[in-house]
Every structure is written in C-alpha cells, then in structure tokens.
Design a protein around this motif. Structure first.
Motif, PDB file in Angstrom:
ATOM      1  N   PHE A 102       0.831  -1.206   0.000  1.00  0.00           N
ATOM      2  CA  PHE A 102       0.000   0.000   0.000  1.00  0.00           C
ATOM      3  C   PHE A 102       0.869   1.261   0.000  1.00  0.00           C
ATOM      4  CE2 PHE A 102      -2.733  -3.321   1.691  1.00  0.00           C
ATOM      5  CZ  PHE A 102      -3.900  -3.111   0.964  1.00  0.00           C
ATOM      6  N   ASP A 103       1.991   1.220   0.719  1.00  0.00           N
ATOM      7  CA  ASP A 103       2.897   2.372   0.721  1.00  0.00           C
ATOM      8  C   ASP A 103       3.484   2.618  -0.670  1.00  0.00           C
ATOM      9  OD1 ASP A 103       2.416   2.668   3.406  1.00  0.00           O
ATOM     10  OD2 ASP A 103       4.249   1.642   4.044  1.00  0.00           O
ATOM     11  N   LEU A 104       3.887   1.535  -1.329  1.00  0.00           N
ATOM     12  CA  LEU A 104       4.440   1.666  -2.682  1.00  0.00           C
ATOM     13  C   LEU A 104       3.394   2.207  -3.647  1.00  0.00           C
ATOM     14  CD1 LEU A 104       6.540  -1.625  -2.976  1.00  0.00           C
ATOM     15  CD2 LEU A 104       7.432   0.690  -3.273  1.00  0.00           C
ATOM     16  N   ALA A 105       2.190   1.684  -3.542  1.00  0.00           N
ATOM     17  CA  ALA A 105       1.118   2.145  -4.438  1.00  0.00           C
ATOM     18  C   ALA A 105       0.854   3.637  -4.237  1.00  0.00           C
ATOM     19  CB  ALA A 105      -0.157   1.340  -4.183  1.00  0.00           C
ATOM     20  N   SER A 106       0.835   4.079  -2.990  1.00  0.00           N
ATOM     21  CA  SER A 106       0.600   5.504  -2.713  1.00  0.00           C
ATOM     22  C   SER A 106       1.680   6.370  -3.334  1.00  0.00           C
ATOM     23  CB  SER A 106       0.541   5.741  -1.205  1.00  0.00           C
ATOM     24  OG  SER A 106      -0.570   5.082  -0.631  1.00  0.00           O
ATOM     25  N   GLU A 107       2.937   5.919  -3.215  1.00  0.00           N
ATOM     26  CA  GLU A 107       4.043   6.699  -3.775  1.00  0.00           C
ATOM     27  C   GLU A 107       4.004   6.716  -5.297  1.00  0.00           C
ATOM     28  OE1 GLU A 107       7.943   7.116  -2.201  1.00  0.00           O
ATOM     29  OE2 GLU A 107       7.549   5.475  -0.793  1.00  0.00           O
ATOM     30  N   VAL A 108       3.742   5.560  -5.888  1.00  0.00           N
ATOM     31  CA  VAL A 108       3.698   5.485  -7.354  1.00  0.00           C
ATOM     32  C   VAL A 108       2.579   6.363  -7.892  1.00  0.00           C
ATOM     33  CG1 VAL A 108       3.205   3.964  -9.311  1.00  0.00           C
ATOM     34  CG2 VAL A 108       4.801   3.225  -7.530  1.00  0.00           C
ATOM     35  N   VAL A 109       1.407   6.311  -7.270  1.00  0.00           N
ATOM     36  CA  VAL A 109       0.282   7.132  -7.728  1.00  0.00           C
ATOM     37  C   VAL A 109       0.600   8.615  -7.578  1.00  0.00           C
ATOM     38  CG1 VAL A 109      -2.126   7.756  -7.246  1.00  0.00           C
ATOM     39  CG2 VAL A 109      -1.446   5.350  -7.332  1.00  0.00           C
ATOM     40  N   ALA A 110       1.295   8.970  -6.500  1.00  0.00           N
ATOM     41  CA  ALA A 110       1.697  10.372  -6.328  1.00  0.00           C
ATOM     42  C   ALA A 110       2.589  10.829  -7.480  1.00  0.00           C
ATOM     43  CB  ALA A 110       2.416  10.548  -4.996  1.00  0.00           C
ATOM     44  N   LEU A 111       3.487   9.950  -7.914  1.00  0.00           N
ATOM     45  CA  LEU A 111       4.347  10.278  -9.055  1.00  0.00           C
ATOM     46  C   LEU A 111       3.523  10.382 -10.342  1.00  0.00           C
ATOM     47  CD1 LEU A 111       7.507   8.030  -8.417  1.00  0.00           C
ATOM     48  CD2 LEU A 111       7.127  10.417  -7.774  1.00  0.00           C
ATOM     49  N   MET A 112       2.564   9.482 -10.503  1.00  0.00           N
ATOM     50  CA  MET A 112       1.714   9.511 -11.691  1.00  0.00           C
ATOM     51  C   MET A 112       0.883  10.790 -11.731  1.00  0.00           C
ATOM     52  SD  MET A 112       0.554   5.494 -11.680  1.00  0.00           S
ATOM     53  CE  MET A 112      -0.454   5.584 -13.165  1.00  0.00           C
ATOM     54  N   ASN A 113       0.481  11.272 -10.564  1.00  0.00           N
ATOM     55  CA  ASN A 113      -0.280  12.526 -10.500  1.00  0.00           C
ATOM     56  C   ASN A 113       0.579  13.724 -10.887  1.00  0.00           C
ATOM     57  OD1 ASN A 113      -2.590  11.175  -9.719  1.00  0.00           O
ATOM     58  ND2 ASN A 113      -2.248  11.499  -7.536  1.00  0.00           N
ATOM     59  N   GLU A 114       1.902  13.526 -10.902  1.00  0.00           N
ATOM     60  CA  GLU A 114       2.823  14.558 -11.392  1.00  0.00           C
ATOM     61  C   GLU A 114       3.118  14.383 -12.872  1.00  0.00           C
ATOM     62  OE1 GLU A 114       6.227  14.067  -8.913  1.00  0.00           O
ATOM     63  OE2 GLU A 114       5.314  15.064  -7.172  1.00  0.00           O
ATOM     64  N   ARG A 115       2.276  13.590 -13.551  1.00  0.00           N
ATOM     65  CA  ARG A 115       2.391  13.337 -14.988  1.00  0.00           C
ATOM     66  C   ARG A 115       3.637  12.530 -15.318  1.00  0.00           C
ATOM     67  NH1 ARG A 115      -1.312  16.242 -17.711  1.00  0.00           N
ATOM     68  NH2 ARG A 115      -0.235  15.966 -19.699  1.00  0.00           N
ATOM     69  N   ARG A 116       3.960  11.596 -14.422  1.00  0.00           N
ATOM     70  CA  ARG A 116       5.036  10.645 -14.704  1.00  0.00           C
ATOM     71  C   ARG A 116       4.417   9.282 -15.014  1.00  0.00           C
ATOM     72  NH1 ARG A 116       9.555  13.394 -12.368  1.00  0.00           N
ATOM     73  NH2 ARG A 116       8.928  14.617 -10.523  1.00  0.00           N
ATOM     74  N   GLN A 117       5.182   8.455 -15.723  1.00  0.00           N
ATOM     75  CA  GLN A 117       4.774   7.075 -15.988  1.00  0.00           C
ATOM     76  C   GLN A 117       5.735   6.153 -15.242  1.00  0.00           C
ATOM     77  OE1 GLN A 117       5.045   7.211 -20.297  1.00  0.00           O
ATOM     78  NE2 GLN A 117       2.848   7.556 -20.505  1.00  0.00           N
ATOM     79  N   VAL A 118       5.158   5.191 -14.512  1.00  0.00           N
ATOM     80  CA  VAL A 118       5.969   4.346 -13.636  1.00  0.00           C
ATOM     81  C   VAL A 118       5.697   2.884 -13.926  1.00  0.00           C
ATOM     82  CG1 VAL A 118       6.597   3.799 -11.254  1.00  0.00           C
ATOM     83  CG2 VAL A 118       5.860   6.124 -11.850  1.00  0.00           C
ATOM     84  N   MET A 119       6.769   2.108 -14.038  1.00  0.00           N
ATOM     85  CA  MET A 119       6.677   0.657 -14.153  1.00  0.00           C
ATOM     86  C   MET A 119       7.331   0.019 -12.939  1.00  0.00           C
ATOM     87  SD  MET A 119       7.789   0.974 -18.000  1.00  0.00           S
ATOM     88  CE  MET A 119       8.228   2.620 -17.455  1.00  0.00           C
ATOM     89  N   LEU A 120       6.679  -0.977 -12.348  1.00  0.00           N
ATOM     90  CA  LEU A 120       7.234  -1.699 -11.213  1.00  0.00           C
ATOM     91  C   LEU A 120       7.767  -3.045 -11.684  1.00  0.00           C
ATOM     92  CD1 LEU A 120       4.703  -1.196  -8.269  1.00  0.00           C
ATOM     93  CD2 LEU A 120       7.021  -0.296  -8.444  1.00  0.00           C
ATOM     94  N   VAL A 121       9.050  -3.283 -11.468  1.00  0.00           N
ATOM     95  CA  VAL A 121       9.624  -4.611 -11.653  1.00  0.00           C
ATOM     96  C   VAL A 121       9.718  -5.200 -10.255  1.00  0.00           C
ATOM     97  CG1 VAL A 121      11.607  -5.948 -12.438  1.00  0.00           C
ATOM     98  CG2 VAL A 121      10.895  -3.907 -13.701  1.00  0.00           C
ATOM     99  N   SER A 122       8.849  -6.127  -9.958  1.00  0.00           N
ATOM    100  CA  SER A 122       8.716  -6.596  -8.581  1.00  0.00           C
ATOM    101  C   SER A 122       9.140  -8.039  -8.413  1.00  0.00           C
ATOM    102  CB  SER A 122       7.273  -6.432  -8.093  1.00  0.00           C
ATOM    103  OG  SER A 122       7.166  -6.837  -6.744  1.00  0.00           O
ATOM    104  N   SER A 123      10.141  -8.242  -7.571  1.00  0.00           N
ATOM    105  CA  SER A 123      10.474  -9.574  -7.097  1.00  0.00           C
ATOM    106  C   SER A 123       9.453  -9.959  -6.036  1.00  0.00           C
ATOM    107  CB  SER A 123      11.882  -9.587  -6.513  1.00  0.00           C
ATOM    108  OG  SER A 123      12.837  -9.205  -7.473  1.00  0.00           O
ATOM    109  N   GLY A 124       9.587 -11.168  -5.516  1.00  0.00           N
ATOM    110  CA  GLY A 124       8.743 -11.580  -4.404  1.00  0.00           C
ATOM    111  C   GLY A 124       7.859 -12.776  -4.647  1.00  0.00           C
ATOM    112  N   ALA A 125       7.718 -13.215  -5.913  1.00  0.00           N
ATOM    113  CA  ALA A 125       6.820 -14.350  -6.173  1.00  0.00           C
ATOM    114  C   ALA A 125       7.312 -15.611  -5.470  1.00  0.00           C
ATOM    115  CB  ALA A 125       6.692 -14.591  -7.670  1.00  0.00           C
ATOM    116  N   VAL A 126       8.595 -15.911  -5.610  1.00  0.00           N
ATOM    117  CA  VAL A 126       9.142 -17.107  -4.960  1.00  0.00           C
ATOM    118  C   VAL A 126       9.109 -16.938  -3.441  1.00  0.00           C
ATOM    119  CG1 VAL A 126      11.181 -18.578  -4.697  1.00  0.00           C
ATOM    120  CG2 VAL A 126      10.581 -17.679  -6.950  1.00  0.00           C
ATOM    121  N   GLY A 127       9.433 -15.724  -2.975  1.00  0.00           N
ATOM    122  CA  GLY A 127       9.415 -15.474  -1.536  1.00  0.00           C
ATOM    123  C   GLY A 127       8.030 -15.612  -0.943  1.00  0.00           C
ATOM    124  N   LEU A 128       7.014 -14.991  -1.578  1.00  0.00           N
ATOM    125  CA  LEU A 128       5.645 -15.093  -1.081  1.00  0.00           C
ATOM    126  C   LEU A 128       5.130 -16.520  -1.189  1.00  0.00           C
ATOM    127  CD1 LEU A 128       4.056 -11.847  -2.577  1.00  0.00           C
ATOM    128  CD2 LEU A 128       4.705 -12.261  -0.209  1.00  0.00           C
TER     129      LEU A 128
END
Length: 372
Positions: free
Chosen positions: A34-60
């Motif tokens: 949720f923290d990451l989503a809030s930050e990414v959306v804040a950047l998008m609201n500044e007219r930026r485009q953001v892609m997340l390359v997320s590890s964690g599938a094996v860990g989860l």
C-alpha cells in the motif's frame, strides 16, 4: 544527470526487492504494498509514468508453502513462484485499487527479450498500458523458466526494461541504503552518495551476498546500473524502507547512491545486443585488434583473433577480450566456432581459401559490435 535533474524524469522503472516484501526473518510486509502504491500514484499525478519490476513471487510462495528458505531444486522454485505470483499481483491490485488505478501483470523471460521481434512487441504493450494510466507489474516468469531461475535476477530484468520502454530513470529498492565503501554491516561503513563511473575498483566494493529468499546482491545491482548507464539512464540504489523514498529521490534528496549515466549512449539496438542476449563464447584479441575497436571503431577481422572459447553459431553473442582478460566489446558473430578456429590470425583475403566459401571479411561487423 545531477540529483537536482532527477525531477525531470518522466518515465521511471522501479525495481522492488524480495527483502522488502518477504523479509528473510519471516512474515510478509503487507503494508509495504500500500505504501508503494501511494508513492507510485503520487508520481503519476505529477504526470510521470511508472513501471514496477517486482520480485517476491518465490518469496511469497515459499511463505504460503511453509518453506523457511528459498527452495534449491528447480521444480520447488517453480512451484513457489506459481503460488506466489498470484498472491503478489493480488496484493498490488488491491493496493492500487484504493487510488482508482489498474495494474497489469507482465511476465518476461530473458529468452523472450532476446528475440528482437518479441522485444519490440513488449515495448508496444508497455507503451499502450502507460498511455492508459495502467501500472505494469513486471516479473520474470519463474514458474516456467529454468536457466533464468539459476542465473537471472530482477535487477538485470529492470535494466532491460529501461531499454524496452525507453525509460529515463532506474530506481533499485532493497534493504540497503546504496553502495558503501565496505560491508554495510560494519559500523565504520560509509555510504557512497554518487558514482560517476562504474570502474573495476567500484565493482570490487560490491558484495555478491543474497538473502535467503532473494537472488540479487549489490553486485547484480551495479551490473544493472551499468546496463542502464550504457543506455544513457542514471540509476539510484536506495533503501525501500524509507518513508516517501520515491518522492524524495525524484525531489533530488541525497538518498542512496546515484550512479551517473555514461556520456556516450548506445542506440536501442546496440544496447539490446550487449545486454539482452546470452553470451555464447569469448574471443581473445591481440593488441592491434583492441586498438582498432576502441580507438578507430573498426570491425573485428580474423587477423586480430588470437583464440576462441565456447560453442557459438552464426549470429550468437560473443565477448571480445584482451589477452589479459579485460572485456573490450560484445557483438554478433558472423562465423561459428569451427570456422573461427580455421580463420583466426589470418588475413580476410584467405577466408575463401581456408573455408571454401566466405561470409564476409569481418568476424564481427562494426554495425553488430558494441565497444564497452
């Protein structure tokens, strides 16, 4: 690019390490999604485009399957990835839905990006998603990959995505606040704020240690930064546990380690050649050939090749190194292993006589050669 100029980046790739989502000591950092989503959306609201390359599938997935450490056997890794990938995307979907944003799952393999047509198809797909305000959640397709699971990691993948989507900034988030002058576990360790060139001495500072549930250490992050740098893109390595870390990085704050972009930018195709393909062999060059490549931008001719190692075919990627072992260039080779063994050290005019045919005067044409 100075820190003050990071604010000008409009298209950003953010890599999230496993340790931020499924820490080695146990549990899942549910709040971090949720923290990451809030930050990414804040950047998008500044007219930026953001892609997340997320590890964690094996860990989860390992958590759900009750495993304490990252599986060793390939089938067990794939099983954990298959279970964990669903959980990973569901958590991101919920987090971004709070802000009225959609996410899209993109699963990639090294082999897929190595195919130029598929590479360009991925570019078109990402562009279409970004234009629609969708957040791509990108990961390696660990549930079907084998070689990638053994040797790949998402640090490298994030650097390849930089080229794929023509990003302007790469941010690598983990549990370490950048590169240090010695092991960050030591009390006297000091953070290195900026690196202007990834010299061999800088690379030696990196630890290759990985967490129990992750694959990428500091060395892999520097290798990813090197790849992005060659495409003219700076990288910031930072501690993803910091509050508002993305916002603060793009505001120019002195956080983590900023690795500058190379002064000479590779074209997209040459970057793809150098960093998206699997190396299949090595050519050892004499001093004259090294100078011809570095100083004159010439093609590699057979007379400059001292020896060859590996098994490669026409069109494969090979490394070109000096006799001391220093990597000079990478390129797509025009002759296979057996042919190179016959023509190495010879003038191009003798190729026809030695082989009975010719594929050209060059072992690697300069259009297919990337000097590093």
């Amino acid at each position: 690019m100075t820190r003050a100029r990071l604010s000008s980046a409009r298209r950003v790739v953010v890599k999230v390490g496993t340790s931020l989502l499924a820490p080695p000591q146990g549990g899942i950092h549910a709040r971090r999604f949720f923290d990451l989503a809030s930050e990414v959306v804040a950047l998008m609201n500044e007219r930026r485009q953001v892609m997340l390359v997320s590890s964690g599938a094996v860990g989860l997935g390992s958590r759900k399957l009750g495993l304490r450490k990252r599986p060793v056997a390939i089938p067990e890794k794939q099983a954990a990835a298959a279970v964990g990938q669903i959980d990973l995307c569901r958590r991101y979907e919920r987090a971004f839905a709070r802000h009225g944003r959609h996410v899209a799952q993109i699963l990639l393999t090294h082999a897929g990006l190595a195919d130029r047509e598929r590479f360009l198809n991925v570019r078109h797909t990402l562009n279409s998603l970004l234009e629609r305000g969708v957040v791509p959640i990108i990961n390696e397709n660990d549930s079907v990959s084998t070689e990638e699971l053994r040797f790949g990691d998402n640090d490298l993948l994030s650097a390849l995505v930089v080229n794929t989507c023509e990003a302007e900034l790469l941010i690598l988030l983990s549990h370490v606040d950048g590169l240090h002058d010695r092991s960050p576990d030591l009390p006297q360790a000091a953070r290195i704020p900026e690196v202007k060139e990834l010299s061999p001495e800088v690379m030696e500072l990196a630890s290759s240690d990985t967490s129990d549930l992750g694959t990428g250490g500091m060395r892999s992050k520097l290798q990813a930064a090197r790849s992005a740098s060659q495409f003219g893109v700076p990288t910031v390595i930072a501690d993803g546990r910091r509050r508002q870390v993305l916002t603060r990085i793009l505001a120019g704050e002195d956080i983590g380690t900023l690795i500058h972009a190379a002064t000479r930018k590779l074209s997209s195709r040459k970057h793809w050649i150098a960093f998206s393909l699997k190396l299949r062999g090595t050519l050892y060059l004499d001093g004259g050939a090294v100078r011809a490549l570095r100083e004159k931008g010439r093609s590699l001719l057979p007379i400059g090749v001292v020896s060859a190692r590996g098994k490669f075919g026409v069109g494969d990627l090979v490394r070109c190194v000096s006799e001391s072992g220093e990597e000079v260039a990478r390129g797509l080779i025009s002759y296979d292993t057996k042919e190179v063994e016959l023509i190495k050290g010879q003038r191009s005019s003798r190729i026809l006589k030695l082989l009975g045919y010719t594929k050209g005067d060059e072992i690697i044409h300069r259009d297919d050669l990337v000097v590093l």
